[in-house]
Write a protein that holds these residues in place. Structure first.
Motif, short mmCIF file in Angstrom:
data_model
loop_
_atom_site.label_atom_id
_atom_site.label_comp_id
_atom_site.label_asym_id
_atom_site.label_seq_id
_atom_site.Cartn_x
_atom_site.Cartn_y
_atom_site.Cartn_z
N ALA A 1 0.86 -1.18 0.00
CA ALA A 1 0.00 0.00 0.00
C ALA A 1 0.90 1.22 0.00
O ALA A 1 1.76 1.37 0.87
CB ALA A 1 -0.90 0.01 1.22
N VAL A 2 0.71 2.08 -0.98
CA VAL A 2 1.47 3.32 -1.06
C VAL A 2 0.55 4.43 -0.57
O VAL A 2 -0.49 4.71 -1.18
CB VAL A 2 1.96 3.60 -2.50
N VAL A 3 0.90 5.01 0.57
CA VAL A 3 0.05 6.01 1.20
C VAL A 3 0.78 7.34 1.29
O VAL A 3 2.01 7.39 1.28
CB VAL A 3 -0.41 5.56 2.61
N ILE B 1 -1.20 -0.83 -4.12
CA ILE B 1 -2.42 -0.07 -3.86
C ILE B 1 -2.04 1.40 -3.69
O ILE B 1 -1.21 1.75 -2.86
CB ILE B 1 -3.12 -0.58 -2.58
N ASP B 2 -2.68 2.24 -4.48
CA ASP B 2 -2.44 3.69 -4.46
C ASP B 2 -3.66 4.37 -3.85
O ASP B 2 -4.70 4.49 -4.50
CB ASP B 2 -2.21 4.16 -5.91
N THR C 1 2.83 -4.63 3.81
CA THR C 1 3.86 -3.61 3.70
C THR C 1 3.23 -2.31 3.23
O THR C 1 2.41 -2.31 2.31
CB THR C 1 4.97 -4.03 2.72
N VAL C 2 3.63 -1.22 3.87
CA VAL C 2 3.12 0.10 3.55
C VAL C 2 4.30 1.00 3.23
O VAL C 2 5.29 1.01 3.97
CB VAL C 2 2.33 0.68 4.74
N VAL D 1 6.32 -0.66 7.81
CA VAL D 1 6.23 0.66 7.19
C VAL D 1 7.60 1.06 6.65
O VAL D 1 8.59 1.11 7.39
CB VAL D 1 5.73 1.72 8.20
N LEU D 2 7.62 1.33 5.35
CA LEU D 2 8.80 1.90 4.69
C LEU D 2 8.50 3.37 4.46
O LEU D 2 7.35 3.75 4.26
CB LEU D 2 9.06 1.20 3.36
#
Length: 185
Positions: A6-8, A89-90, A118-119, A167-168
């Protein structure tokens, strides 16, 4: 190995650009919340007499439409993960970042297979974010820019409180090295 990433990040952080680059680089399925549900969200808001340009403070959107939007996103991710396809996921997830169990509960409810969550938190400085919002010229950004002093403190520098996720972080003020992120997946 199949992964879900997931790209937040807040509006204007560059999360969509980063998410697309990561999906292309890893050959993962790219799931953009706005592309997946945007027209349906607009129709639901219009059908209920709600403005479509301000979602962050619209109680109807936050209580009724947004949960369905994210449930659909997680369901489509599940379909792809079950087919052995990695997903990127965007989505901003901003309204859910302060709910520690949100991500793992949403993935479980959607039936995701067992895999690491992973985020990637994409951020940018206030100056860069404001410039990007002005340059992209989207109608939904006019409200943000018009009331910047209220928008930035609440939505600009997000904190992720999720548990059960790795979280990255990526500062996107310059041109980040996507290969570093790929190596950490």
């Amino acid at each position: 190995m199949t992964f879900a990433l997931a790209v937040v990040g807040g509006a204007g952080s560059g999360k969509s650009t980063v998410a697309r680059r990561l999906a292309r680089r890893t050959r993962a399925v790219y799931l953009d919340k706005d592309a997946l549900a945007g027209p349906l969200v607009e129709a639901a808001l219009a059908a209920n007499g709600q403005p479509g340009d301000e979602r962050e403070s619209n109680a109807y959107y936050l209580e009724h439409v947004m949960p369905a939007e994210y449930a659909a996103l997680f369901a489509v991710a599940n379909d792809n993960l079950r087919l052995g396809r990695s997903v990127v996921i965007d989505a901003p997830f901003a309204a859910y970042l302060d709910q520690p169990a949100f991500f793992t509960e949403a993935a479980d409810k959607a039936g995701w297979p067992a895999l690491p969550h992973t985020v990637l938190h994409v951020s940018a400085s206030e100056t860069t974010t404001r410039r990007r919002l002005a340059e992209r010229g989207l109608p939904r950004d006019t409200v943000k820019l018009a009331d910047w002093d209220a928008f930035w403190p609440k939505w600009g520098d997000l904190t992720i409180s999720w548990t059960g996720v790795r979280v990255l972080r990526l500062n996107n003020d310059l041109h980040p090295n996507i290969e570093d992120v790929v190596a950490r997946l």
